[in-house]
Design a protein around this motif. Sequence first.
Motif, PDB file in Angstrom:
ATOM      1  N   ARG A  67     -10.717   7.085  -5.812  1.00 52.95           N
ATOM      2  CA  ARG A  67      -9.306   7.131  -5.420  1.00 52.95           C
ATOM      3  C   ARG A  67      -8.509   6.063  -6.163  1.00 52.95           C
ATOM      4  O   ARG A  67      -7.414   6.315  -6.676  1.00 52.95           O
ATOM      5  CB  ARG A  67      -9.169   6.921  -3.918  1.00 52.95           C
ATOM      6  N   LYS A  68      -9.063   4.863  -6.218  1.00 52.57           N
ATOM      7  CA  LYS A  68      -8.370   3.750  -6.861  1.00 52.57           C
ATOM      8  C   LYS A  68      -8.284   3.952  -8.362  1.00 52.57           C
ATOM      9  O   LYS A  68      -7.218   3.793  -8.973  1.00 52.57           O
ATOM     10  CB  LYS A  68      -9.111   2.443  -6.545  1.00 52.57           C
ATOM     11  N   GLU A  69      -9.407   4.314  -8.994  1.00 52.38           N
ATOM     12  CA  GLU A  69      -9.457   4.457 -10.442  1.00 52.38           C
ATOM     13  C   GLU A  69      -8.574   5.588 -10.953  1.00 52.38           C
ATOM     14  O   GLU A  69      -8.028   5.510 -12.054  1.00 52.38           O
ATOM     15  CB  GLU A  69     -10.906   4.683 -10.891  1.00 52.38           C
ATOM     16  N   LEU A  70      -8.418   6.640 -10.158  1.00 57.46           N
ATOM     17  CA  LEU A  70      -7.605   7.781 -10.578  1.00 57.46           C
ATOM     18  C   LEU A  70      -6.157   7.671 -10.108  1.00 57.46           C
ATOM     19  O   LEU A  70      -5.346   8.545 -10.390  1.00 57.46           O
ATOM     20  CB  LEU A  70      -8.222   9.089 -10.075  1.00 57.46           C
ATOM     21  N   GLY A  71      -5.842   6.590  -9.388  1.00 60.88           N
ATOM     22  CA  GLY A  71      -4.464   6.386  -8.930  1.00 60.88           C
ATOM     23  C   GLY A  71      -4.009   7.366  -7.877  1.00 60.88           C
ATOM     24  O   GLY A  71      -2.834   7.724  -7.807  1.00 60.88           O
ATOM     25  N   LEU A  72      -4.943   7.793  -7.017  1.00 61.78           N
ATOM     26  CA  LEU A  72      -4.632   8.793  -5.988  1.00 61.78           C
ATOM     27  C   LEU A  72      -4.073   8.078  -4.759  1.00 61.78           C
ATOM     28  O   LEU A  72      -4.785   7.740  -3.836  1.00 61.78           O
ATOM     29  CB  LEU A  72      -5.889   9.586  -5.643  1.00 61.78           C
ATOM     30  N   PHE A  73      -2.772   7.891  -4.742  1.00 59.67           N
ATOM     31  CA  PHE A  73      -2.154   7.017  -3.749  1.00 59.67           C
ATOM     32  C   PHE A  73      -1.722   7.731  -2.479  1.00 59.67           C
ATOM     33  O   PHE A  73      -1.418   7.079  -1.467  1.00 59.67           O
ATOM     34  CB  PHE A  73      -0.933   6.316  -4.355  1.00 59.67           C
ATOM     35  N   THR A 120      -7.951  -8.443   4.663  1.00 63.14           N
ATOM     36  CA  THR A 120      -6.561  -8.677   4.291  1.00 63.14           C
ATOM     37  C   THR A 120      -5.802  -7.359   4.181  1.00 63.14           C
ATOM     38  O   THR A 120      -6.169  -6.486   3.389  1.00 63.14           O
ATOM     39  CB  THR A 120      -6.485  -9.419   2.946  1.00 63.14           C
ATOM     40  N   LEU A 121      -4.740  -7.217   4.966  1.00 66.54           N
ATOM     41  CA  LEU A 121      -3.874  -6.037   4.889  1.00 66.54           C
ATOM     42  C   LEU A 121      -2.737  -6.381   3.934  1.00 66.54           C
ATOM     43  O   LEU A 121      -1.789  -7.066   4.299  1.00 66.54           O
ATOM     44  CB  LEU A 121      -3.339  -5.667   6.276  1.00 66.54           C
ATOM     45  N   HIS A 122      -2.869  -5.902   2.720  1.00 70.12           N
ATOM     46  CA  HIS A 122      -1.938  -6.280   1.648  1.00 70.12           C
ATOM     47  C   HIS A 122      -1.189  -5.049   1.148  1.00 70.12           C
ATOM     48  O   HIS A 122      -1.808  -4.050   0.783  1.00 70.12           O
ATOM     49  CB  HIS A 122      -2.713  -6.918   0.497  1.00 70.12           C
ATOM     50  N   TYR A 123       0.123  -5.108   1.126  1.00 74.89           N
ATOM     51  CA  TYR A 123       0.931  -4.050   0.526  1.00 74.89           C
ATOM     52  C   TYR A 123       2.054  -4.645  -0.300  1.00 74.89           C
ATOM     53  O   TYR A 123       2.705  -5.610   0.125  1.00 74.89           O
ATOM     54  CB  TYR A 123       1.543  -3.126   1.596  1.00 74.89           C
ATOM     55  N   GLU A 124       2.280  -4.055  -1.455  1.00 74.68           N
ATOM     56  CA  GLU A 124       3.439  -4.384  -2.260  1.00 74.68           C
ATOM     57  C   GLU A 124       4.494  -3.313  -2.033  1.00 74.68           C
ATOM     58  O   GLU A 124       4.180  -2.156  -1.757  1.00 74.68           O
ATOM     59  CB  GLU A 124       3.055  -4.457  -3.737  1.00 74.68           C
ATOM     60  N   ARG A 125       5.741  -3.715  -2.165  1.00 73.37           N
ATOM     61  CA  ARG A 125       6.849  -2.781  -1.931  1.00 73.37           C
ATOM     62  C   ARG A 125       6.685  -1.506  -2.765  1.00 73.37           C
ATOM     63  O   ARG A 125       6.914  -0.389  -2.284  1.00 73.37           O
ATOM     64  CB  ARG A 125       8.176  -3.468  -2.264  1.00 73.37           C
ATOM     65  N   SER A 126       6.272  -1.648  -4.015  1.00 70.75           N
ATOM     66  CA  SER A 126       6.147  -0.490  -4.905  1.00 70.75           C
ATOM     67  C   SER A 126       5.111   0.508  -4.393  1.00 70.75           C
ATOM     68  O   SER A 126       5.277   1.723  -4.552  1.00 70.75           O
ATOM     69  CB  SER A 126       5.779  -0.946  -6.315  1.00 70.75           C
ATOM     70  N   GLU A 127       4.036   0.012  -3.776  1.00 68.21           N
ATOM     71  CA  GLU A 127       3.006   0.897  -3.229  1.00 68.21           C
ATOM     72  C   GLU A 127       3.568   1.729  -2.085  1.00 68.21           C
ATOM     73  O   GLU A 127       3.285   2.933  -1.959  1.00 68.21           O
ATOM     74  CB  GLU A 127       1.817   0.079  -2.733  1.00 68.21           C
ATOM     75  N   GLY A 139      -4.178   1.150  -0.843  1.00 68.37           N
ATOM     76  CA  GLY A 139      -3.842  -0.214  -0.448  1.00 68.37           C
ATOM     77  C   GLY A 139      -4.302  -0.492   0.974  1.00 68.37           C
ATOM     78  O   GLY A 139      -5.053   0.269   1.572  1.00 68.37           O
ATOM     79  N   GLY A 140      -3.854  -1.629   1.520  1.00 69.84           N
ATOM     80  CA  GLY A 140      -4.167  -1.956   2.909  1.00 69.84           C
ATOM     81  C   GLY A 140      -5.529  -2.593   3.092  1.00 69.84           C
ATOM     82  O   GLY A 140      -6.149  -3.104   2.164  1.00 69.84           O
ATOM     83  N   LEU A 141      -6.010  -2.530   4.324  1.00 69.62           N
ATOM     84  CA  LEU A 141      -7.243  -3.215   4.714  1.00 69.62           C
ATOM     85  C   LEU A 141      -8.478  -2.779   3.922  1.00 69.62           C
ATOM     86  O   LEU A 141      -9.388  -3.574   3.691  1.00 69.62           O
ATOM     87  CB  LEU A 141      -7.519  -2.986   6.202  1.00 69.62           C
ATOM     88  N   TYR A 142      -8.515  -1.527   3.518  1.00 67.01           N
ATOM     89  CA  TYR A 142      -9.714  -1.007   2.871  1.00 67.01           C
ATOM     90  C   TYR A 142      -9.926  -1.572   1.471  1.00 67.01           C
ATOM     91  O   TYR A 142     -10.980  -1.360   0.870  1.00 67.01           O
ATOM     92  CB  TYR A 142      -9.666   0.521   2.796  1.00 67.01           C
ATOM     93  N   MET A 172      -5.148   2.650   6.954  1.00 68.88           N
ATOM     94  CA  MET A 172      -6.028   2.696   8.119  1.00 68.88           C
ATOM     95  C   MET A 172      -5.443   3.529   9.253  1.00 68.88           C
ATOM     96  O   MET A 172      -6.148   4.325   9.881  1.00 68.88           O
ATOM     97  CB  MET A 172      -6.340   1.296   8.631  1.00 68.88           C
ATOM     98  N   PHE A 173      -4.150   3.377   9.519  1.00 69.21           N
ATOM     99  CA  PHE A 173      -3.528   4.189  10.567  1.00 69.21           C
ATOM    100  C   PHE A 173      -3.675   5.675  10.230  1.00 69.21           C
ATOM    101  O   PHE A 173      -3.957   6.508  11.096  1.00 69.21           O
ATOM    102  CB  PHE A 173      -2.049   3.837  10.720  1.00 69.21           C
ATOM    103  N   GLY A 174      -3.484   6.014   8.956  1.00 73.90           N
ATOM    104  CA  GLY A 174      -3.587   7.413   8.538  1.00 73.90           C
ATOM    105  C   GLY A 174      -4.987   7.955   8.685  1.00 73.90           C
ATOM    106  O   GLY A 174      -5.184   9.110   9.060  1.00 73.90           O
TER     107      GLY A 174
END
Length: 370
Positions: A96-102, A159-166, A138-141, A243-245
């Motif tokens: 998911r990360k490597e293919l940019g599946l956001f 760490t639950l990390h999100y950038e605005r762009s994400e 992004g997020g906790l995972y 995570m919520f999703g």
Amino acid sequence: MKRKVAVLPGDGIGQEVMNGALAVLKAVGDQFGHQFEVIQGDIGGVAIDSHGTPLPKQTLELCKECDAVLLGAVGGPKWKDVPVQLRPEKGLLGIRKELGLFANLRPISTFKSLLDASPLKRNVVQGVDFVIVRELTGGLYFGKPSERRGENKEVAVDTLHYERSEIEKVVHKAFQLASNRRKKLTSVDKANVLESSRLWREVVDEISGDYPDVEVEHLLVDAAAMKIVYQPTQFDVIVTENMFGDILSDEASMLTGSLGMLPSASLREDHFGLYEPVHGSAPDIAGEDKANPMAMMLSVAMMLKHSFGLKEEAEMVEKAVQEVLDTGYRTDDLKELGSGTIVGTEAMSQLVVEQIEPNHAMSSILSTYL
């Protein structure tokens, strides 16, 4: 035009349900004159066994060379004792990360002939039709490994990390989807507690100005969890963080009565996507011809629609599944309904394929690909 599809059956029942999906894809190609080239690769536990890693480099390169990916399922008790970084699920997170599946799309729709399969009352689930859009990369995972566990093993930190762009990317995707549906977007967060959720809500409000025809509501995640089980028809599109999703979409799956009926799509900003059933690898029934192939088949329908723009073809697959259910055929996961004819994985796949392309034997279809 030939479309290339990477096929990653994975573990457990993955290959069994993938067989039906490939038969459906071949039948659609024959009916409409499309060419689909499928190339198989390894991921998850089988990749650990064969390559020493859950996501081999050659699998990732294969996916990058294709127009879409079909994935069966990963994981199982066989690999429960391998190091954390080598768990089969790491292959799924990695791809998911490597293919940019956001953005992960999980449609939640009830089938009239299966309303009694839900643990909820018929009048609650009748007419349910919504989509959960889950942020996927992004997020906790995706917290850094060094942040997850203290040296003395007595402290754990995620760490639950999100950038605005994400957040902006997935929220735009959800608004676009809502614009083409019933024009209602529900954003789910925990803004009364989490700073990341306050940023999430802020971004949703800002972007809503670009979609004036879409009604927007905010729900705290606990309230959303309750409403999914007692007022599910009020939802059209739900958008939320990773995570919520994950949790809410599994909860919502019970509205249909079986995970075996739910497809999903993981998308990036172009038309590329990875398509997989919501269910897991079910190692307890692997090889027993009991798995429900319909979620995998409906994932093919989502691929046809979202990656290839073949709406009519996608609708034909969905209609074929519906007609087989209406005729009374069921797989083992739906046997508690108390009526209908129970058939195995291969027989159910054959029945769906025959709705698309009558008079074609399953064995001859599969021999083209396998």
